[in-house]
Design an enzyme around this catalytic site. Sequence first.
Site, PDB file in Angstrom:
ATOM      1  N   ASP A   1      -1.890  -4.433  15.771  1.00 59.10           N
ATOM      2  CA  ASP A   1      -2.814  -5.427  15.097  1.00 59.10           C
ATOM      3  C   ASP A   1      -3.395  -5.809  16.405  1.00 59.10           C
ATOM      4  O   ASP A   1      -2.993  -6.605  16.684  1.00 59.10           O
ATOM      5  CB  ASP A   1      -2.038  -6.640  13.828  1.00 59.10           C
ATOM      6  CG  ASP A   1      -3.669  -6.869  13.702  1.00 59.10           C
ATOM      7  OD1 ASP A   1      -4.399  -6.841  14.010  1.00 59.10           O
ATOM      8  OD2 ASP A   1      -3.479  -7.496  12.230  1.00 59.10           O
TER       9      ASP A   1
ATOM     10  N   ARG B   1      -3.186  -1.044   1.152  1.00 56.40           N
ATOM     11  CA  ARG B   1      -4.247  -0.194   0.066  1.00 56.40           C
ATOM     12  C   ARG B   1      -4.153   1.390  -0.097  1.00 56.40           C
ATOM     13  O   ARG B   1      -3.515   2.311   0.927  1.00 56.40           O
ATOM     14  CB  ARG B   1      -5.642   0.103   0.566  1.00 56.40           C
ATOM     15  CG  ARG B   1      -5.955  -1.916   0.320  1.00 56.40           C
ATOM     16  CD  ARG B   1      -6.559  -1.497  -1.483  1.00 56.40           C
ATOM     17  NE  ARG B   1      -6.773  -2.730  -2.124  1.00 56.40           N
ATOM     18  CZ  ARG B   1      -6.590  -3.397  -2.817  1.00 56.40           C
ATOM     19  NH1 ARG B   1      -5.407  -3.770  -2.601  1.00 56.40           N
ATOM     20  NH2 ARG B   1      -6.424  -4.426  -3.371  1.00 56.40           N
TER      21      ARG B   1
ATOM     22  N   GLU C   1      -7.026   5.401  -7.902  1.00 59.22           N
ATOM     23  CA  GLU C   1      -6.435   4.929  -8.596  1.00 59.22           C
ATOM     24  C   GLU C   1      -6.486   5.312 -10.894  1.00 59.22           C
ATOM     25  O   GLU C   1      -7.526   4.352 -10.626  1.00 59.22           O
ATOM     26  CB  GLU C   1      -5.788   3.704  -9.000  1.00 59.22           C
ATOM     27  CG  GLU C   1      -5.216   3.678  -7.181  1.00 59.22           C
ATOM     28  CD  GLU C   1      -4.740   1.740  -7.159  1.00 59.22           C
ATOM     29  OE1 GLU C   1      -5.127   0.514  -7.759  1.00 59.22           O
ATOM     30  OE2 GLU C   1      -4.559   2.100  -5.856  1.00 59.22           O
TER      31      GLU C   1
ATOM     32  N   HIS D   1       0.222  -0.375  -8.860  1.00 58.61           N
ATOM     33  CA  HIS D   1      -0.550  -0.713  -8.058  1.00 58.61           C
ATOM     34  C   HIS D   1       0.450  -2.525  -8.831  1.00 58.61           C
ATOM     35  O   HIS D   1      -0.486  -3.287  -8.875  1.00 58.61           O
ATOM     36  CB  HIS D   1      -1.618  -0.722  -8.152  1.00 58.61           C
ATOM     37  CG  HIS D   1      -2.608  -0.940  -7.246  1.00 58.61           C
ATOM     38  ND1 HIS D   1      -4.302  -1.641  -6.772  1.00 58.61           N
ATOM     39  CD2 HIS D   1      -2.369  -3.418  -6.640  1.00 58.61           C
ATOM     40  CE1 HIS D   1      -4.692  -2.473  -5.926  1.00 58.61           C
ATOM     41  NE2 HIS D   1      -3.184  -3.792  -5.880  1.00 58.61           N
TER      42      HIS D   1
HETATM   43  C1  MLT Z   1      -5.203  -7.298  -3.595  1.00 62.27           C
HETATM   44  O1  MLT Z   1      -5.656  -6.964  -3.097  1.00 62.27           O
HETATM   45  O2  MLT Z   1      -5.211  -9.251  -4.334  1.00 62.27           O
HETATM   46  C2  MLT Z   1      -3.694  -7.092  -4.294  1.00 62.27           C
HETATM   47  O3  MLT Z   1      -3.734  -5.362  -4.466  1.00 62.27           O
HETATM   48  C3  MLT Z   1      -4.100  -7.165  -6.202  1.00 62.27           C
HETATM   49  C4  MLT Z   1      -5.362  -6.665  -7.332  1.00 62.27           C
HETATM   50  O4  MLT Z   1      -5.839  -5.641  -6.587  1.00 62.27           O
HETATM   51  O5  MLT Z   1      -5.092  -7.298  -7.828  1.00 62.27           O
END
Ligand code: MLT
Length: 318
Positions: free
Chosen positions: A170, A231, A260, A278
């Site tokens: 990171d 992601r 998605e 997800h």
């Molecule tokens: C986020 O980014 O908070 C999570 O992936 C959940 C969502 O997309 O709602």
Amino acid sequence: MKVLISDKINENAINLIKEAGITVDYKINLSEDEIVNIIPEYDALLVRSDTKVTNKILDAGVKGKLKLVGRAGVGTDNIDKEKARELGIVVENTPLGNTNAAAEHTLTMLLMLSKHIIHANDSMKKGEWDRSFKSSELKEKTLGLIGFGNVGRKVARVAKALEMNVLVYDPFVHEAKLNELNLTKVELKKLICESDYISVHVPLTKQTKNMINTKEFNEMKTGVRILNVARGGVINETALLNAINSGKVSAAALDVYENEPPTNTPLVKNEHVIATPHLGASTNEAQVNVAIEIAEQVVLALNNNEIKNCVNGLKKFR
Ligand code: MLT
């Protein structure tokens, strides 16, 4: 003052905003054009990840009253943040409320990748009694974490309790956060080459898109296991499927996808892939947390002109 909520959200958010004297319209499953037509009358738009907040929506909003897009969650890749910045529309997220949920989802998948729970369960349901499944242990295996934010850190803490070796990549992490867990950061190449499990915990940006691609898979240990609860798009799906088919990757656990719902069905249906739709943030607790957090931020913005958790670099409302 008026707020449009265009994605499913816990009712606490609606109640909290209404109690502050602000009108709320809760209209889900709207098309882009339907939002474009109504958005000028709203001061704020509140979304989760289903609504794509495009430049067309923002352009329409700026012709009216729109000054805030609030995201109940962490990832803001569904919002055109640069365009919003150009137009003076503040974008805010809720950086904390669902991170524990995402970490627990990752850890569940980590354990499932090392044990044959799914296949053994399927076999039992067929009436079989097959004791030939052989799992492996996480103890003394190396977990490579790409990204050491709130989710990555929680995963690291539990992985250490399971006696795993943890490698962190990171470039933005503060040493103090690593020191808390007695960890040091490594170059991406070292993490890629030495990990038995690799889990990504970064947002999708121009820099992270396809960060794990054919070249990286080629450098990995044979039999490596891959996790993505962050992601879709950070790991290239075609390259991942090829790496599974060649035997380089022995298993993968995915909660997020390039598209998605996912369009790469051979990947999702592959017997070496554990897939969830997800759900990383979909705990009762997290949904209440992010709903309350974003509702409080919307009230602060509209009633007090205060900005909190802005992710597109603006210091004041237009
Ligand atoms: C986020 O980014 O908070 C999570 O992936 C959940 C969502 O997309 O709602």
